[in-house]
Motif scaffolding. Structure first.
Motif, short mmCIF file in Angstrom:
data_model
loop_
_atom_site.label_atom_id
_atom_site.label_comp_id
_atom_site.label_asym_id
_atom_site.label_seq_id
_atom_site.Cartn_x
_atom_site.Cartn_y
_atom_site.Cartn_z
N ARG A 152 15.99 6.22 -4.85
CA ARG A 152 14.71 4.81 -4.12
C ARG A 152 16.41 3.41 -4.25
O ARG A 152 16.17 3.11 -5.81
N ARG A 153 16.45 2.57 -3.07
CA ARG A 153 17.22 1.66 -3.48
C ARG A 153 16.80 0.19 -2.27
O ARG A 153 16.08 0.89 -1.59
N ILE A 220 12.12 -5.23 -5.66
CA ILE A 220 11.99 -3.43 -5.67
C ILE A 220 13.01 -2.58 -4.36
O ILE A 220 12.96 -3.21 -3.33
N SER A 221 12.69 -0.97 -4.35
CA SER A 221 12.82 0.08 -3.75
C SER A 221 11.92 0.88 -3.54
O SER A 221 12.51 1.95 -2.30
N ASN A 222 10.41 0.81 -2.60
CA ASN A 222 9.91 0.92 -2.14
C ASN A 222 9.84 1.44 -1.04
O ASN A 222 10.19 0.21 0.00
N GLY A 226 10.79 -1.20 2.82
CA GLY A 226 11.88 -1.19 3.58
C GLY A 226 13.13 -0.81 2.83
O GLY A 226 14.52 -0.79 3.44
N GLY A 227 12.50 0.02 1.95
CA GLY A 227 13.90 0.63 0.85
C GLY A 227 14.50 2.14 1.76
O GLY A 227 13.89 2.44 2.40
N GLU A 228 15.37 2.70 0.98
CA GLU A 228 16.16 3.06 1.76
C GLU A 228 16.40 4.24 0.38
O GLU A 228 15.76 4.25 -0.82
N GLN A 229 15.99 5.80 0.87
CA GLN A 229 16.38 7.03 -0.42
C GLN A 229 17.09 7.73 -0.11
O GLN A 229 17.79 8.00 1.32
#
Length: 381
Positions: A152-153, A220-222, A226-229
Motif C-alpha cells: 500500500r502506498r 498514511i497509505s490506507n 485514497g491510497g494505492e495498492q
C-alpha cells in the motif's frame, strides 16, 4: 453488495438486514455474516482486533514485533511518551478503522501539539506509537488460504509544470474506480493531513510542482484514505505468511487482515525489523469485478444447504415458520393456502412439496404455478 452479487449469481438464498448484515440459506444451512465477519469467528478474536491496545499487548506478550505504544488523554502525556519513544511518532484514535484520524510521521513537539489539538476535538482517548519506517503491506487470510497480499502506498501526484496541486488532486479523484460503490478505493479528501503533508514538502494547494516531481498527499497509505495498492502475492517470503498465520491463531481469528511495516517483505520478517502495525477482523477483500474472492469466501463459510419440505393446506394456521434456526434439518414449512396466495413462499427452494387434499382444484392450479423451487446452482451449498 459484493457478497450479494456472488450469491445471486449462483441462486444462493440470502436476506439483507440492518446495513451490512447478511443471512444465507435456511435451517441447518444458515450462515450469518457481518460484511466479512462470519458466524464462525470467535467473539473474543473480533473484540481483540477492534481494540488496538489489546491487540498490541497480546502480540507483544506472544513475543512478536509491535511498535512501542501508549494510551494517552492529555497533551502532556503525548509529549512525555513521544520524548520517551523518540520522534517520529504516530498519533491515532484508540478505536477507529479505515485509517480515520491517523497522523503518521510526526517529527517534533510543535507538530505533535497541532495533531493532538486536532484529534482531541473528536476523541477523548488517543494512542501514541513509535513511527516505524518501511513500506506498508496488507496480508489478508481466511484460514490457511491467502486472499491477497498488497503493498500500500499513500496517494500521490506527479507535477507537470503547469497544473496546481489542487488541479492534480482533482484529476486523481476523477478515476472512476474511486467513485465505484463496490470498490474500497476512495477519493483523496482535502483535509488537515493533506495540508500537513504538503507543508512538509514546502507546498500548498495553489502551488505548481515542477515536471516529474512526486508529491505525497497523505501520511498514511490506507486505500480508504485514497491510497494505492500493488499486488505482491508472489513476492512475499513464506516466513512472512507463516507469521500472519501465527497471528491468526493467537488472535483466535479465521479471517483477518494483518498490516505489516517492512523495508522488504521478500525477506523473512525476523531479518529486517518488520513490525506488526494492526490486525483487522473485517478486512476489505477487493472489487468483485476484478477478483473471484467473494465467491471463494462464500464457498468456504456457507454451510451445506438444508433439505426443505413444504406443505400447503387449508388446515394450517398463521404460525410463522422458523427459517434460520441452524439446528433444524430437515426444515418443514407448513403454509396456509391464503398465506401463499397473498404473501408468496418464504423459502426460495424446496426439495419436497405437498399440497393437501383439502385444497380446491382452482387453488391447487394457482399454487402449482406459483410454487417453483429455485435450487442453488452449486452442490456444496
Amino acid at each position: 453488495m459484493n457478497f450479494v452479487e456472488a450469491a445471486a449469481a449462483r441462486k444462493v438464498p440470502f436476506k439483507v438486514f440492518r446495513q451490512d448484515y447478511l443471512i444465507f440459506g435456511y435451517g441447518s444451512g444458515t450462515s450469518l455474516f457481518k460484511s466479512s465477519i462470519t458466524d464462525r469467528e470467535t467473539s473474543v478474536g473480533v473484540s481483540l482486533a477492534h481494540n488496538k491496545v489489546d491487540t498490541n499487548r497480546l502480540l507483544r506478550l506472544s513475543g512478536l514485533p509491535v511498535p512501542d505504544q501508549a494510551r494517552i488523554q492529555t497533551l502532556n502525556q503525548a509529549v512525555h511518551f513521544a520524548e520517551d519513544f523518540g520522534y517520529p511518532v504516530v498519533l491515532k484514535p484508540e478505536n477507529e478503522s479505515r485509517g480515520r484520524g491517523i497522523y503518521a510521521d510526526i517529527r517534533d513537539r510543535k507538530e505533535l501539539e497541532r495533531c493532538f489539538d486536532r484529534l482531541a476535538k473528536d476523541y477523548s482517548i488517543l494512542l501514541l506509537e513509535k513511527h516505524v519506517p518501511g513500506d506498508h503491506y496488507r496480508i489478508n487470510l481466511m484460514g490457511d488460504q491467502l486472499i491477497k497480499a498488497t503493498l500500500r502506498r499513500p496517494p500521490s501526484i506527479d507535477g507537470d509544470g503547469t497544473s496546481t496541486v489542487r488541479q492534480l488532486v482533482d484529476e486523481l479523484n476523477s478515476d472512476p474506480e474511486r467513485h465505484d460503490p463496490y470498490s474500497a478505493k476512495q477519493i483523496v479528501v482535502v483535509d488537515e493531513d493533506l495540508h500537513r503533508c504538503l507543508r512538509k514538502q514546502g507546498l500548498s494547494l495553489e502551488d505548481v510542482p515542477m515536471v516529474g516531481r512526486r508529491v505525497q498527499l497523505k501520511s498514511i497509505s490506507n486505500i480508504s484514505r485514497g491510497g494505492e495498492q500493488v499486488h505482491v502475492e508472489d513476492a512475499v517470503h513464506p516466513e512472512n505468511y507463516a507469521l500472519c498465520r501465527t497471528i491468526a491463531r493467537i488472535m483466535r481469528l479465521d479471517v483477518l487482515g494483518v498490516d505489516l511495516l517492512s523495508p522488504d517483505l521478500s525477506q523473512p520478517w525476523y531479518s529486517n525489523n518488520t513490525t506488526i502495525c494492526e490486525v483487522n477482523a473485517q478486512p476489505q477483500l477487493g472489487a468483485v469485478r476484478k477478483l473471484p474472492i467473494y465467491w471463494d469466501f462464500l464457498k468456504r463459510y456457507l454451510r451445506p444447504r438444508a433439505r426443505i419440505e413444504v406443505t400447503v393446506s387449508n388446515r394450517v394456521g398463521a404460525r410463522q415458520p422458523v427459517l434460520f434456526d441452524p439446528s433444524i434439518s430437515p426444515l418443514r414449512v407448513s403454509l396456509s393456502v391464503e398465506a401463499v396466495l397473498t404473501q408468496g413462499c418464504p423459502v426460495q427452494y424446496f426439495d419436497a412439496l405437498e399440497i393437501a387434499d383439502d385444497v380446491t382444484a382452482a387453488d391447487r392450479r394457482k399454487l402449482e404455478r406459483m410454487l417453483i423451487s429455485v435450487t442453488p446452482l452449486v452442490s456444496d451449498t
